[in-house]
Motif scaffolding. Structure first.
Motif, short mmCIF file in Angstrom:
data_model
loop_
_atom_site.label_atom_id
_atom_site.label_comp_id
_atom_site.label_asym_id
_atom_site.label_seq_id
_atom_site.Cartn_x
_atom_site.Cartn_y
_atom_site.Cartn_z
N VAL A 161 -36.95 31.74 -66.56
CA VAL A 161 -37.45 32.50 -65.42
C VAL A 161 -36.48 33.61 -65.01
O VAL A 161 -36.90 34.74 -64.73
CB VAL A 161 -37.71 31.55 -64.24
CG1 VAL A 161 -37.98 32.33 -62.96
CG2 VAL A 161 -38.90 30.65 -64.55
N MET A 162 -35.20 33.31 -64.96
CA MET A 162 -34.23 34.33 -64.56
C MET A 162 -34.22 35.49 -65.54
O MET A 162 -34.13 36.66 -65.13
CB MET A 162 -32.83 33.71 -64.43
CG MET A 162 -31.80 34.67 -63.86
SD MET A 162 -32.27 35.40 -62.26
CE MET A 162 -32.21 33.97 -61.20
N SER A 163 -34.32 35.20 -66.82
CA SER A 163 -34.40 36.27 -67.82
C SER A 163 -35.63 37.13 -67.58
O SER A 163 -35.57 38.37 -67.68
CB SER A 163 -34.46 35.68 -69.24
OG SER A 163 -33.28 34.97 -69.53
N ILE A 169 -45.30 30.99 -66.61
CA ILE A 169 -44.61 31.57 -65.45
C ILE A 169 -43.77 32.80 -65.81
O ILE A 169 -43.87 33.83 -65.14
CB ILE A 169 -43.77 30.50 -64.72
CG1 ILE A 169 -44.69 29.57 -63.93
CG2 ILE A 169 -42.76 31.15 -63.76
CD1 ILE A 169 -43.98 28.39 -63.31
N PRO A 170 -42.93 32.77 -66.86
CA PRO A 170 -42.19 34.00 -67.21
C PRO A 170 -43.11 35.17 -67.53
O PRO A 170 -42.80 36.32 -67.18
CB PRO A 170 -41.37 33.58 -68.44
CG PRO A 170 -41.23 32.10 -68.31
CD PRO A 170 -42.52 31.64 -67.72
N LEU A 171 -44.24 34.89 -68.16
CA LEU A 171 -45.20 35.96 -68.48
C LEU A 171 -45.84 36.50 -67.21
O LEU A 171 -46.07 37.71 -67.08
CB LEU A 171 -46.28 35.43 -69.43
CG LEU A 171 -45.79 34.90 -70.78
CD1 LEU A 171 -46.96 34.37 -71.60
CD2 LEU A 171 -45.04 35.98 -71.55
N ILE A 172 -46.14 35.60 -66.26
CA ILE A 172 -46.72 36.02 -64.98
C ILE A 172 -45.74 36.93 -64.24
O ILE A 172 -46.13 37.95 -63.66
CB ILE A 172 -47.09 34.79 -64.13
CG1 ILE A 172 -48.27 34.05 -64.77
CG2 ILE A 172 -47.43 35.20 -62.70
CD1 ILE A 172 -48.59 32.72 -64.10
N ILE A 173 -44.47 36.56 -64.26
CA ILE A 173 -43.45 37.36 -63.57
C ILE A 173 -43.41 38.78 -64.14
O ILE A 173 -43.47 39.77 -63.40
CB ILE A 173 -42.06 36.70 -63.72
CG1 ILE A 173 -42.02 35.40 -62.90
CG2 ILE A 173 -40.95 37.64 -63.26
CD1 ILE A 173 -40.78 34.58 -63.17
N GLY A 193 -41.94 31.69 -60.03
CA GLY A 193 -40.71 31.94 -60.78
C GLY A 193 -39.47 31.83 -59.92
O GLY A 193 -38.45 31.27 -60.35
N VAL A 194 -39.53 32.33 -58.68
CA VAL A 194 -38.38 32.25 -57.77
C VAL A 194 -38.14 30.80 -57.35
O VAL A 194 -36.99 30.35 -57.25
CB VAL A 194 -38.61 33.15 -56.54
CG1 VAL A 194 -37.39 33.14 -55.64
CG2 VAL A 194 -38.92 34.58 -56.97
N LEU A 195 -39.22 30.07 -57.11
CA LEU A 195 -39.09 28.65 -56.76
C LEU A 195 -38.41 27.88 -57.88
O LEU A 195 -37.57 27.00 -57.63
CB LEU A 195 -40.47 28.05 -56.47
CG LEU A 195 -41.15 28.47 -55.16
CD1 LEU A 195 -42.63 28.09 -55.19
CD2 LEU A 195 -40.46 27.81 -53.97
N ALA A 196 -38.76 28.20 -59.11
CA ALA A 196 -38.19 27.49 -60.25
C ALA A 196 -36.75 27.91 -60.51
O ALA A 196 -35.88 27.06 -60.73
CB ALA A 196 -39.04 27.74 -61.50
N SER A 197 -36.47 29.21 -60.47
CA SER A 197 -35.15 29.70 -60.88
C SER A 197 -34.07 29.46 -59.83
O SER A 197 -32.93 29.16 -60.17
CB SER A 197 -35.22 31.20 -61.20
OG SER A 197 -35.59 31.93 -60.04
N ILE A 198 -34.42 29.56 -58.55
CA ILE A 198 -33.41 29.45 -57.49
C ILE A 198 -33.38 28.05 -56.87
O ILE A 198 -32.31 27.48 -56.66
CB ILE A 198 -33.64 30.52 -56.41
CG1 ILE A 198 -33.49 31.91 -57.02
CG2 ILE A 198 -32.64 30.34 -55.25
CD1 ILE A 198 -33.69 33.05 -56.05
N LEU A 199 -34.55 27.49 -56.59
CA LEU A 199 -34.60 26.17 -55.96
C LEU A 199 -34.78 25.03 -56.96
O LEU A 199 -34.69 23.86 -56.58
CB LEU A 199 -35.74 26.13 -54.92
CG LEU A 199 -35.64 27.14 -53.77
CD1 LEU A 199 -36.75 26.89 -52.77
CD2 LEU A 199 -34.28 27.08 -53.08
N GLY A 200 -35.03 25.37 -58.21
CA GLY A 200 -35.14 24.33 -59.24
C GLY A 200 -36.40 23.51 -59.18
O GLY A 200 -36.43 22.36 -59.64
N PHE A 201 -37.48 24.05 -58.62
CA PHE A 201 -38.74 23.30 -58.51
C PHE A 201 -39.36 23.12 -59.89
O PHE A 201 -39.52 24.08 -60.64
CB PHE A 201 -39.72 24.05 -57.61
CG PHE A 201 -39.52 23.78 -56.14
CD1 PHE A 201 -38.26 23.50 -55.62
CD2 PHE A 201 -40.59 23.79 -55.26
CE1 PHE A 201 -38.07 23.25 -54.28
CE2 PHE A 201 -40.41 23.55 -53.90
CZ PHE A 201 -39.15 23.28 -53.41
N ASP A 202 -39.74 21.87 -60.21
CA ASP A 202 -40.44 21.61 -61.47
C ASP A 202 -41.94 21.84 -61.26
O ASP A 202 -42.39 22.21 -60.18
CB ASP A 202 -40.15 20.20 -61.98
CG ASP A 202 -40.56 19.11 -60.99
OD1 ASP A 202 -41.44 19.36 -60.15
OD2 ASP A 202 -39.98 18.00 -61.06
#
Length: 395
Positions: free
Chosen positions: A131-133, A49-53, A337-346
């Motif tokens: 993800v945020m990084s 996911i970070p690479l995709i972002i 990435g946004v779902l994981a970083s802001i909403l905490g979705f696993d």
């Protein structure tokens, strides 16, 4: 078989159906094999996911900034505003509707169930950065490339984008049906599947009504600005709408969208500029789906929904949509990435989001494409007014 191989929606529907049935009959020892695959694939997805972002957002921001004339800025601003509008409408309707039609808190967190199919082993794949990084790095690099003359760096990230697209198309998308099968197999095993399926059907109904409302609003605005009949404008765009239903791709529908946009009295120059651009940066239909699905999953899993958090999520989601490739499933991949970083979705929540999104991908894409036509009408009128004003000023 070729049709089945190419149609991700059919694959996911089959995966959900098989998982919902076989979870009642397969021995636990067999179920754990699929759970092991899910553990490995989920770890790989988290690593990717970070690479995709970075791979999607850096080139998107960098390329949009090139030759950033007034018309580009206006089109981008309108597209982003339309995307935000769709997101906030979806939030308001979801908050008002879903608590009355969904079984709140009944699902719980899938990963915390006491009766889960345990994997035989795990392979740790920690991501290179969180993800945020990745988001911050993407904005810094993308804006830097757009403002400076960094041809080599721009080329590197364009090539990296091709690698990431290959990763998505060859290593992630093909295995999603099996991953989703494993999740529904586990949910059937622990007795949660019927709540999920009931939730899916209710969400799809609400989102269909939502996307019709958003389209009507967009064309009423376009009709008022251009002083044309909004329903006539929408009628002209219907071939593009139905083409998008079949292709599930804004990019693949560009030729039809362009042809139909010209019938709405948009100049060829403006249509040729706005339609390809909006196919990349305007995803109002995708945004309203993602917001509604996220809220629904949070409600059925008993998670609290904070308004300020959701505001930040919608604004960031609008930016992430700029990076979404105009291919089937591109928007949901860009939003992970946004779902994981802001909403905490696993990873399991993200996979449910993917399943929900793909189930409605055709309608979301059709909404995006129809909205592109409305934006082209508005930009065309603004361009005419600007040209006329400049002519008067020069004389």
């Amino acid at each position: 078989m070729k049709f089945l191989k190419k149609n991700l929606l059919i694959q996911i529907v089959i995966a959900i159906g098989l998982g919902s049935v076989l979870g009642n009959y397969l021995p636990e020892s067999i179920g754990r094999i699929f759970s092991t695959f899910n553990s490995i694939f989920g770890g790989f997805l988290g690593f990717s996911i970070p690479l995709i972002i970075i791979g999607l957002i850096v080139p998107a921001i960098g390329n949009i900034g090139k030759n950033a004339g007034k018309l580009l800025l206006i089109t981008t601003g309108i597209a982003y505003g339309s995307t935000l509008f769709a997101g906030f409408v979806s939030y308001g309707v979801s908050i008002a509707t879903f608590p009355n039609i969904l079984s709140l808190g009944q699902l719980g967190n899938v990963a915390e169930s006491t009766k889960n199919l345990a994997p035989y082993f795990n392979i740790e794949m920690p991501p290179m950065f969180d993800v945020m990084s990745a988001l911050i790095i993407s904005f810094i690099l993308g804006i830097g490339i757009s403002k400076g003359d960094f041809k080599y760096l721009e080329g590197v990230f364009n090539d990296f984008q091709n690698i990431i697209m290959s990763l998505i198309n060859k290593a992630i998308i093909p295995f999603l049906p099996l991953f989703i099968f494993g999740i529904f197999l586990n949910m059937t095993y622990n007795g949660q599947v019927y709540v999920v399926l009931g939730t899916f059907l209710k969400i799809i109904g609400v989102i269909f009504v939502l996307h019709i409302f958003v389209l009507l609003f967009q064309y009423v605005i376009a009709g008022m600005i251009s002083k044309q009949n909004p329903f006539g404008l929408m009628k002209n765009m219907l071939p593009a709408y139905f083409t998008a239903l079949g292709t599930q791709s804004s990019a693949a529908t560009i030729p039809v969208t362009l042809e139909q946009t010209l019938k709405n009295n948009v100049s060829p120059k403006i249509a040729g500029f706005t339609i390809p651009l909006c196919a990349t940066i305007h995803l109002s239909g995708s945004t309203l789906k993602i917001v509604a699905c996220a809220i629904a999953l949070m409600l059925v899993q008993g998670q609290s929904i904070d308004f300020t958090v959701m505001v930040g999520f919608i604004f960031m989601l609008g930016i992430a949509m700029v990076a979404a490739p105009g291919v089937p499933g591109g928007a949901i991949m860009a939003s992970l990435g946004v779902l994981a970083s802001i909403l905490g979705f696993d990873t399991e929540q993200q996979s449910l989001m993917i399943a929900l999104y793909i189930a409605m991908d055709s309608f979301g894409t059709a909404c995006n494409v129809m909205g592109d036509g409305a934006i082209a009408i508005i930009v065309n009128k603004i361009s005419k007014n600007t040209t006329e004003a400049e002519t008067v000023s020069a004389s």
